[in-house]
Structures are given as structure tokens and as C-alpha cells.
Design a protein around this motif. Sequence first.
Motif, short mmCIF file in Angstrom:
data_model
loop_
_atom_site.label_atom_id
_atom_site.label_comp_id
_atom_site.label_asym_id
_atom_site.label_seq_id
_atom_site.Cartn_x
_atom_site.Cartn_y
_atom_site.Cartn_z
N LEU A 89 0.81 -1.22 0.00
CA LEU A 89 0.00 0.00 0.00
C LEU A 89 0.84 1.27 0.00
CD1 LEU A 89 -2.77 -0.94 2.60
CD2 LEU A 89 -2.97 -0.91 0.09
N ASP A 90 2.08 1.17 0.52
CA ASP A 90 2.79 2.43 0.79
C ASP A 90 4.29 2.39 0.56
OD1 ASP A 90 3.48 0.76 2.84
OD2 ASP A 90 2.85 2.10 4.46
N ILE A 91 4.79 1.41 -0.16
CA ILE A 91 6.23 1.33 -0.42
C ILE A 91 6.52 1.81 -1.84
CG2 ILE A 91 8.23 -0.19 -0.68
CD1 ILE A 91 6.99 -2.00 1.47
N VAL A 92 7.37 2.83 -1.95
CA VAL A 92 7.84 3.31 -3.25
C VAL A 92 9.17 2.62 -3.51
CG1 VAL A 92 8.56 5.30 -4.62
CG2 VAL A 92 6.70 5.53 -2.93
N ARG A 93 9.18 1.77 -4.53
CA ARG A 93 10.38 0.96 -4.80
C ARG A 93 11.09 1.46 -6.06
NH1 ARG A 93 9.96 -5.39 -4.38
NH2 ARG A 93 10.18 -4.70 -2.21
N LEU A 94 12.39 1.74 -5.93
CA LEU A 94 13.25 1.96 -7.07
C LEU A 94 13.96 0.62 -7.31
CD1 LEU A 94 14.76 5.48 -6.25
CD2 LEU A 94 12.64 4.90 -7.45
N GLN A 95 13.77 0.05 -8.49
CA GLN A 95 14.18 -1.33 -8.71
C GLN A 95 15.09 -1.48 -9.92
OE1 GLN A 95 10.04 -2.50 -8.90
NE2 GLN A 95 10.24 -3.03 -11.08
N ASP A 96 15.75 -2.64 -9.98
CA ASP A 96 16.66 -2.90 -11.10
C ASP A 96 15.89 -3.52 -12.26
OD1 ASP A 96 16.27 -5.61 -10.49
OD2 ASP A 96 18.20 -5.80 -9.45
N ALA A 97 16.61 -3.87 -13.32
CA ALA A 97 15.96 -4.38 -14.54
C ALA A 97 15.26 -5.71 -14.31
CB ALA A 97 17.00 -4.52 -15.65
N ALA A 98 15.65 -6.44 -13.27
CA ALA A 98 15.02 -7.72 -12.97
C ALA A 98 13.83 -7.56 -12.02
CB ALA A 98 16.05 -8.67 -12.36
N GLY A 99 13.54 -6.32 -11.63
CA GLY A 99 12.42 -6.08 -10.73
C GLY A 99 12.79 -6.19 -9.26
N GLN A 100 14.06 -6.37 -8.96
CA GLN A 100 14.50 -6.48 -7.58
C GLN A 100 14.72 -5.09 -6.99
OE1 GLN A 100 14.63 -9.48 -5.89
NE2 GLN A 100 13.59 -10.05 -7.79
N PRO A 101 14.46 -4.92 -5.70
CA PRO A 101 14.59 -3.59 -5.10
C PRO A 101 16.04 -3.12 -5.02
CG PRO A 101 14.16 -5.25 -3.40
CD PRO A 101 13.98 -5.93 -4.73
N VAL A 102 16.27 -1.91 -5.48
CA VAL A 102 17.55 -1.24 -5.22
C VAL A 102 17.44 -0.49 -3.91
CG1 VAL A 102 19.20 0.48 -6.07
CG2 VAL A 102 18.06 -1.07 -7.68
N ILE A 103 16.28 0.16 -3.71
CA ILE A 103 15.99 0.81 -2.44
C ILE A 103 14.48 0.98 -2.33
CG2 ILE A 103 16.32 3.13 -3.39
CD1 ILE A 103 17.41 3.95 -0.60
N ASP A 104 13.93 0.73 -1.14
CA ASP A 104 12.51 0.92 -0.86
C ASP A 104 12.32 2.14 0.03
OD1 ASP A 104 11.66 -1.26 -2.31
OD2 ASP A 104 11.59 -2.62 -0.59
N PHE A 105 11.33 2.94 -0.28
CA PHE A 105 11.04 4.14 0.50
C PHE A 105 9.65 4.05 1.12
CE2 PHE A 105 14.22 5.71 -2.48
CZ PHE A 105 15.02 6.51 -1.66
N THR A 106 9.52 4.57 2.33
CA THR A 106 8.22 4.74 2.97
C THR A 106 8.09 6.20 3.42
OG1 THR A 106 9.12 3.99 5.09
CG2 THR A 106 8.00 2.35 3.73
N GLU A 107 6.86 6.70 3.40
CA GLU A 107 6.61 8.10 3.74
C GLU A 107 6.68 8.28 5.25
OE1 GLU A 107 3.65 11.60 2.12
OE2 GLU A 107 2.83 9.60 2.43
N VAL A 108 7.53 9.20 5.69
CA VAL A 108 7.68 9.48 7.12
C VAL A 108 7.03 10.80 7.51
CG1 VAL A 108 9.75 8.08 7.41
CG2 VAL A 108 9.98 10.47 6.71
N GLU A 109 6.91 11.71 6.56
CA GLU A 109 6.17 12.95 6.71
C GLU A 109 5.55 13.23 5.35
OE1 GLU A 109 8.77 16.02 8.06
OE2 GLU A 109 9.22 15.04 9.95
N SER A 110 4.58 14.13 5.32
CA SER A 110 3.91 14.39 4.06
C SER A 110 4.91 14.83 2.99
CB SER A 110 2.86 15.48 4.25
OG SER A 110 2.17 15.73 3.04
N GLY A 111 5.05 14.00 1.95
CA GLY A 111 5.95 14.33 0.85
C GLY A 111 7.40 14.03 1.09
N ILE A 112 7.73 13.41 2.21
CA ILE A 112 9.12 13.07 2.52
C ILE A 112 9.20 11.57 2.79
CG2 ILE A 112 11.09 13.43 4.06
CD1 ILE A 112 10.00 16.21 4.66
N PHE A 113 10.06 10.88 2.03
CA PHE A 113 10.19 9.43 2.12
C PHE A 113 11.62 9.07 2.55
CE2 PHE A 113 6.77 10.38 -0.69
CZ PHE A 113 5.86 9.33 -0.61
N GLU A 114 11.74 8.02 3.33
CA GLU A 114 13.05 7.53 3.76
C GLU A 114 13.24 6.10 3.29
OE1 GLU A 114 13.81 7.80 7.92
OE2 GLU A 114 13.97 9.99 7.92
#
Length: 232
Positions: A89-114
Motif C-alpha cells: 500500500l505504501d512502499i515506493v520501490r526503485l528497482q533494477d531491470a530484474a524487478g529487484q529492489p535497489v531501495i525501498d522508500f516509505t513516507e515518514v512525513e507528508s511528501g518526505i520518504f526515507e
Amino acid sequence: MSGRGSGIVLPALLALVVGATPARSQDAATLKKEMIGQWELSTTERGKTCVVTLKADSSPQGLKLELEPGCAAALPFTKDIAAWNIKGLDIVRLQDAAGQPVIDFTEVESGIFEGLRQGEGIYILQNLAAARALAKSMDQMIGDWSMVRGKGVVICGLTLTNTEADQDNFQVFLKPKCDPAVAAFAPTQWRLERGQMILMSAKGDVWHFEADDNAQWRRVPDSADPLIMLRQ
């Protein structure tokens, strides 16, 4: 350096950081729509940054994105990023060509993800326009400050610099003839983090300051004889 513009800068900084609202609960479709656009990917202190443009178009790897040319030099792990997606529901994933996560972000404040990369640390993803406005405010924090007790007595002078001390912090220098308590603390690094100015010593001691309505920074927790940071 002078305090020129500080009366404007601190309210702006508060609006961007202190006034940020908690992350909202939302569904994946809404989050996907809100993520379309330009974002800044950075280290926590913004010493290294990369502009990422997230798109709505699909590709075999996921949703399309563009990285500015300097990304790989600033943040080497970005060379593996080929697409992005929303997971759960809430993970923004930047992933590689194989679909594996390079880094996952979750929102910690409005408009700010860690996002955390093991062995490297925390990275921030935030709206590009807001990030640049915050950077402008932070840049204007650089210069000479006074530490003042609540009755207006100057007890120390110090200089905040934009010289990196490590990945997350910048150097700070005390001026001569400081109050013994400040001299004993002996801060060597500083940073802005979620609405607080943080001073740190080589011994690992930390003092936190928050901006108040008078465009000055008060040490927290507050006390009957508060310690205040003022621009010179």
C-alpha cells in the motif's frame, strides 16, 4: 557572514520542515498518482543529490523513470535503477531491470520518504521544488551565531559552515571565551533534521534546538533559563 535574510528564512524553514504533516494513510493507486513528477534523491544532509523523474508509463521492468546524468557519480547505487513501482500500500520501490529492489522508500512525513540501504545508511526522497526551497533556507543558516541565555546574555559565539564533516553533518567552530558549559560540550558538527538544529560533539554528546515564533532557536527540552541560538 551576516544574518541577512534570516527573518525570512526561518519561517520558511519552519513551513517546510516543522510544519510538515504526518504521513497519510492512502491506497496504492493514490500514492502512485501522487508520485508522478520530479523528486530529489539524496543523503540525509543533502550533500549528495540526484534528480529522479517518475513517470506513469509502463515498461517491461516496471514504471518508467529518468535519472539526471550526474546521478551515478553522486550516488553510485543509482546506476542499478531501471524502473520504479508501488509495492503493497505504501512502499515506493526503485528497482533494477530484474524487478529487484535497489531501495525501498516509505513516507515518514507528508511528501518526505526515507529508505535504508544496508551498510550505507538512510536516503531521502522528496519533492524537488520543496527540497530546493529547503536547501536555500539551509544555505542561509551558514555563518556566525551567538548562544544567548534567556536574559539576553551572550555566552558563546560559533560559526556554522557548509564544510562536510562526514556523510550527514557539517563542521561547526566555537569562538574563544565561551561559557564553560558550552566549551565543555565543544560541538564540532551540526545538521538540520526534521525541524531541529542539531549540534554534536566529538564525544557523541548532542544538543537539540527548535525554531520558535521569534525566528530564534531554543534548546529543547526547554528550561526556566533557556539557551537560545541567534544569528549575528
